[in-house]
Design a protein around this motif. Structure first.
Motif, PDB file in Angstrom:
ATOM      1  N   LYS A  60      -2.964   4.797   3.769  1.00  0.00           N
ATOM      2  CA  LYS A  60      -4.014   3.907   4.277  1.00  0.00           C
ATOM      3  C   LYS A  60      -3.827   2.469   3.794  1.00  0.00           C
ATOM      4  O   LYS A  60      -4.646   1.597   4.084  1.00  0.00           O
ATOM      5  CB  LYS A  60      -5.398   4.423   3.862  1.00  0.00           C
ATOM      6  CG  LYS A  60      -5.713   5.811   4.450  1.00  0.00           C
ATOM      7  CD  LYS A  60      -7.087   6.279   4.063  1.00  0.00           C
ATOM      8  CE  LYS A  60      -7.260   7.776   4.298  1.00  0.00           C
ATOM      9  NZ  LYS A  60      -7.542   8.118   5.701  1.00  0.00           N
ATOM     10  N   VAL A  61      -2.772   2.212   3.032  1.00  0.00           N
ATOM     11  CA  VAL A  61      -2.531   0.856   2.533  1.00  0.00           C
ATOM     12  C   VAL A  61      -1.279   0.287   3.200  1.00  0.00           C
ATOM     13  O   VAL A  61      -0.196   0.872   3.096  1.00  0.00           O
ATOM     14  CB  VAL A  61      -2.384   0.832   0.998  1.00  0.00           C
ATOM     15  CG1 VAL A  61      -2.212  -0.602   0.505  1.00  0.00           C
ATOM     16  CG2 VAL A  61      -3.600   1.464   0.337  1.00  0.00           C
ATOM     17  N   LYS A  62      -1.442  -0.815   3.908  1.00  0.00           N
ATOM     18  CA  LYS A  62      -0.358  -1.472   4.634  1.00  0.00           C
ATOM     19  C   LYS A  62      -0.233  -2.898   4.117  1.00  0.00           C
ATOM     20  O   LYS A  62      -0.872  -3.267   3.142  1.00  0.00           O
ATOM     21  CB  LYS A  62      -0.659  -1.448   6.137  1.00  0.00           C
ATOM     22  CG  LYS A  62      -0.911  -0.048   6.693  1.00  0.00           C
ATOM     23  CD  LYS A  62       0.335   0.821   6.623  1.00  0.00           C
ATOM     24  CE  LYS A  62       0.055   2.240   7.088  1.00  0.00           C
ATOM     25  NZ  LYS A  62       1.201   3.124   6.848  1.00  0.00           N
ATOM     26  N   VAL A  63       0.576  -3.715   4.808  1.00  0.00           N
ATOM     27  CA  VAL A  63       0.818  -5.079   4.330  1.00  0.00           C
ATOM     28  C   VAL A  63       0.636  -6.087   5.461  1.00  0.00           C
ATOM     29  O   VAL A  63       0.941  -5.803   6.616  1.00  0.00           O
ATOM     30  CB  VAL A  63       2.239  -5.196   3.723  1.00  0.00           C
ATOM     31  CG1 VAL A  63       2.566  -6.640   3.350  1.00  0.00           C
ATOM     32  CG2 VAL A  63       2.386  -4.284   2.507  1.00  0.00           C
ATOM     33  N   CYS A  64       0.087  -7.246   5.111  1.00  0.00           N
ATOM     34  CA  CYS A  64       0.042  -8.400   6.012  1.00  0.00           C
ATOM     35  C   CYS A  64       0.960  -9.457   5.415  1.00  0.00           C
ATOM     36  O   CYS A  64       0.736  -9.895   4.278  1.00  0.00           O
ATOM     37  CB  CYS A  64      -1.388  -8.951   6.100  1.00  0.00           C
ATOM     38  SG  CYS A  64      -1.506 -10.545   6.926  1.00  0.00           S
ATOM     39  N   ILE A  65       2.012  -9.832   6.138  1.00  0.00           N
ATOM     40  CA  ILE A  65       2.875 -10.902   5.631  1.00  0.00           C
ATOM     41  C   ILE A  65       2.380 -12.243   6.186  1.00  0.00           C
ATOM     42  O   ILE A  65       1.925 -12.321   7.316  1.00  0.00           O
ATOM     43  CB  ILE A  65       4.382 -10.679   5.955  1.00  0.00           C
ATOM     44  CG1 ILE A  65       4.633 -10.573   7.461  1.00  0.00           C
ATOM     45  CG2 ILE A  65       4.919  -9.438   5.241  1.00  0.00           C
ATOM     46  CD1 ILE A  65       6.119 -10.536   7.840  1.00  0.00           C
ATOM     47  N   ASP A  66       2.436 -13.284   5.360  1.00  0.00           N
ATOM     48  CA  ASP A  66       1.959 -14.607   5.738  1.00  0.00           C
ATOM     49  C   ASP A  66       3.122 -15.586   5.533  1.00  0.00           C
ATOM     50  O   ASP A  66       3.647 -15.706   4.421  1.00  0.00           O
ATOM     51  CB  ASP A  66       0.746 -14.961   4.840  1.00  0.00           C
ATOM     52  CG  ASP A  66       0.123 -16.308   5.175  1.00  0.00           C
ATOM     53  OD1 ASP A  66       0.874 -17.301   5.260  1.00  0.00           O
ATOM     54  OD2 ASP A  66      -1.108 -16.373   5.320  1.00  0.00           O
TER      55      ASP A  66
END
Ligand code: FE
Ligand code: FE
Ligand code: ZN
Length: 291
Positions: free
Chosen positions: A171-177
């Motif tokens: 349930k834990v993903k990543v947002c790259i900025d």
């Protein structure tokens, strides 16, 4: 291409207002804060508005699964101070997302405030373990940070360490900025290599959101000041290569670029992206359109 921007979610117009704003920029997804980004006061979700909004999404061919909510940035899971408040706020924020039908919740991992990176990582994981349960239907997308102050998560390894300590890690993903990665020391002009590095550490399939921003500052300066696309140190062509990257084709791209003279730049930036052509008259065009 799934492209949108940060829009506002107002008490009186709710999700409908957010959709209408996104449509006015010709985007097919969007992100919003469920209240002010800098505070945690929140109004209840209007169910009638939400129901009508869901029809509006279908009518306009917007896939609800691509919409994104951003948690307020004062929530700091790395700091044990206000632990109970942070955990309960985040649980409520997840509930709001579930009521709105939104699957992706972007969260800044937090700042360790001098406690050290390892303590920060442990605190974040502990909080996430308290927040998530088997029935949570929202993905927490930890954002890659610029490394300003004592921010945790400016390197992929730190996000990986957090995820490893979470029980319900699916349930834990990543947002790259892009601005944050640049400011953290990743070279966006060599994005294929950055992506390979990400893939080796976390796995590319875990990228659930991409924030598209140019940066006012040079690589590795740990500042976090966003710039309009093509007007910063990353540059238009490098950002286009991120946006059009085949490996990120199905991931929502969200602009968080600054307003120009209090006017939103998004309609024009999305046009630039779709035309793959830099607009050197961006500022004048925005002013002429909105004034
Ligand atoms: Fe953010
Ligand atoms: Fe961001
Ligand atoms: Zn930022």
């Amino acid at each position: 291409m799934i492209i949108g921007e940060n829009v506002s979610f107002k008490k009186d117009t709710g999700l409908i207002g957010a959709i209408e704003e996104a449509l006015s920029y010709n985007s097919n997804t969007f992100m919003f804060y469920t209240g002010a980004p800098q505070n945690t006061s929140r109004s209840p979700i209007d169910l009638e508005n939400t129901k009508e909004a869901h029809r509006l999404l279908i009518d306009n061919n917007i896939d609800i699964n691509n919409l994104v909510v951003h948690a307020p940035y004062i929530i700091n899971l790395a700091n044990p101070k206000n632990y109970d408040f942070n955990v309960s706020f985040l649980k409520q924020e997840i509930k709001r997302c579930e009521m709105l039908g939104i699957k992706r919740l972007v969260l800044h991992p937090g700042s360790h405030v001098g406690l050290g990176i390892d303590t920060g990582i442990n605190n974040i994981a502990k909080s996430l373990n308290d927040v998530l349960n088997d029935s949570t239907s929202v993905y927490i997308c930890l954002e890659t940070m610029a490394g300003k102050g004592s921010e945790v998560g400016s390197h992929f390894e730190e996000l990986k360490q957090i995820i490893d300590k979470v029980n319900l890690k699916e349930k834990v993903k990543v947002c790259i900025d892009t601005c944050h990665m640049n400011d953290a020391g990743y070279d966006i002009s060599n994005f294929d290599q950055v992506l390979t590095e990400f893939d080796n550490i976390i796995g590319i399939e875990n990228i659930y959101c991409v924030h598209i921003n140019d940066s006012k500052n040079l690589i590795n300066t740990h500042k976090d000041r966003h710039e309009n696309i093509g007007y910063g140190t990353i540059g238009f062509d490098n950002l286009l290569r991120v946006i059009y990257n085949e490996k990120l084709k199905n991931v929502p791209k969200i602009l968080e670029t600054p307003y120009v003279d209090n006017y939103p730049p998004y309609k024009f930036e999305i046009e630039e992206i779709k035309n793959k052509t830099f607009n050197e008259n961006l500022i004048e065009d925005i002013k002429n359109f909105y004034k």
